[in-house]
Design a protein around this motif. Structure first.
Motif, short mmCIF file in Angstrom:
data_model
loop_
_atom_site.label_atom_id
_atom_site.label_comp_id
_atom_site.label_asym_id
_atom_site.label_seq_id
_atom_site.Cartn_x
_atom_site.Cartn_y
_atom_site.Cartn_z
N UNK A 1 20.81 43.26 -18.72
CA UNK A 1 19.98 44.37 -19.17
C UNK A 1 19.35 44.02 -20.52
N UNK A 2 18.20 44.58 -20.81
CA UNK A 2 17.60 44.36 -22.14
C UNK A 2 18.41 45.09 -23.20
N UNK A 3 18.33 44.65 -24.44
CA UNK A 3 19.05 45.34 -25.51
C UNK A 3 18.59 46.78 -25.64
N UNK A 4 19.51 47.64 -26.09
CA UNK A 4 19.20 49.07 -26.27
C UNK A 4 18.27 49.25 -27.46
N UNK A 5 17.49 50.29 -27.41
CA UNK A 5 16.67 50.66 -28.54
C UNK A 5 15.50 49.74 -28.80
N UNK A 6 15.14 48.90 -27.86
CA UNK A 6 13.97 48.04 -28.00
C UNK A 6 14.13 46.93 -29.01
N UNK A 7 15.37 46.63 -29.42
CA UNK A 7 15.57 45.54 -30.38
C UNK A 7 15.24 44.20 -29.73
N UNK A 8 14.82 43.27 -30.51
CA UNK A 8 14.55 41.93 -30.00
C UNK A 8 15.84 41.14 -29.86
N UNK A 9 15.76 40.02 -29.22
CA UNK A 9 16.93 39.16 -29.04
C UNK A 9 17.24 38.44 -30.34
N UNK A 10 18.50 38.14 -30.52
CA UNK A 10 18.91 37.40 -31.71
C UNK A 10 19.66 36.15 -31.30
N UNK A 11 19.82 35.24 -32.25
CA UNK A 11 20.58 34.02 -32.00
C UNK A 11 22.03 34.36 -31.66
N UNK A 12 22.55 35.39 -32.32
CA UNK A 12 23.92 35.82 -32.03
C UNK A 12 24.06 36.29 -30.59
N UNK A 13 23.04 36.97 -30.08
CA UNK A 13 23.09 37.43 -28.69
C UNK A 13 23.11 36.24 -27.75
N UNK A 14 22.31 35.22 -28.04
CA UNK A 14 22.29 34.02 -27.18
C UNK A 14 23.63 33.27 -27.27
N UNK A 15 24.18 33.21 -28.49
CA UNK A 15 25.50 32.57 -28.62
C UNK A 15 26.54 33.35 -27.82
N UNK A 16 26.43 34.67 -27.83
CA UNK A 16 27.34 35.50 -27.04
C UNK A 16 27.22 35.22 -25.55
N UNK A 17 25.98 35.03 -25.10
CA UNK A 17 25.77 34.70 -23.68
C UNK A 17 26.41 33.36 -23.33
N UNK A 18 26.18 32.37 -24.20
CA UNK A 18 26.74 31.04 -23.95
C UNK A 18 28.27 31.09 -23.97
N UNK A 19 28.80 31.86 -24.92
CA UNK A 19 30.25 31.98 -25.03
C UNK A 19 30.84 32.68 -23.80
N UNK A 20 30.17 33.72 -23.34
CA UNK A 20 30.64 34.44 -22.15
C UNK A 20 30.63 33.52 -20.92
N UNK A 21 29.60 32.69 -20.82
CA UNK A 21 29.52 31.75 -19.70
C UNK A 21 30.67 30.75 -19.76
N UNK A 22 30.93 30.19 -20.94
CA UNK A 22 32.02 29.22 -21.09
C UNK A 22 33.36 29.88 -20.80
N UNK A 23 33.54 31.10 -21.27
CA UNK A 23 34.79 31.82 -21.00
C UNK A 23 34.99 32.02 -19.50
N UNK A 24 33.91 32.35 -18.80
CA UNK A 24 34.00 32.53 -17.35
C UNK A 24 34.35 31.23 -16.66
N UNK A 25 33.80 30.10 -17.14
CA UNK A 25 34.12 28.79 -16.57
C UNK A 25 35.60 28.45 -16.77
N UNK A 26 36.09 28.69 -17.97
CA UNK A 26 37.51 28.42 -18.26
C UNK A 26 38.40 29.28 -17.39
#
Length: 155
Positions: A13-38
């Motif tokens: 889903x897109x971020x709430x309130x029309x906020x733009x994406x941040x580097x932290x959000x992308x790091x969170x996505x990458x971290x969630x993917x790695x956690x799922x792989x583990x």
């Protein structure tokens, strides 16, 4: 970006309130993917351990009846008629030995047969009584996983 926004990104889903994406959000996505792989790798490994344990329990409960024994001897005779000197009677995981096959793997240890269970123990007894007195030899080897079947010969 707030934790709920990162969670929303993970769900697609897109971020709430029309906020733009941040580097932290992308790091969170990458971290969630790695956690799922583990987690997936851990689940697969746990399932494999449980399956192997269940297989070992089943093997301990298997027996060599007279019909199966005669069939094994018949197959050994056929192999000898083709010029072979060894025949693999049984291949089994090291967990079928009470010591994990350490006595087999660290010769000379004359007590290694005492560590056998199930079919392996019964085959050894059938060899020991009638066949060893007739000059037949028995070899037990610890094979490396995925090694060719000739690495665990019993004869």
């Amino acid at each position: 970006m707030a934790e709920k926004d990162v969670a929303a990104l993970v769900r697609g889903s897109p971020p709430a309130g029309g906020e733009g994406l941040s580097a932290n959000a992308f790091r969170g996505l990458a971290m969630a993917f790695k956690d799922a792989q583990v987690q997936h790798a851990t689940d697969v490994e746990t399932a494999a351990v449980i399956e192997r344990r269940d297989r070992v329990k089943a093997l301990i409960g298997q027996h060599i009846d007279d019909t199966k024994w005669r069939e094994l001897l018949h197959q050994a005779r056929q192999i000898a008629e083709r010029g072979e000197k060894e025949y693999l009677l049984l291949r089994f995981p090291s967990e079928l030995c009470t010591d994990g096959a350490r006595a087999i793997n660290n010769p000379p240890n004359p007590d290694w047969p005492k560590t056998l269970q199930g079919e392996a123990m019964e085959l050894h007894a059938r060899w020991r009584d009638p066949l060893s007195r007739r000059g037949f030899h028995l070899v037990s080897r610890v094979a490396i996983a995925d090694q060719k079947p000739d690495a665990g010969n019993w004869w």
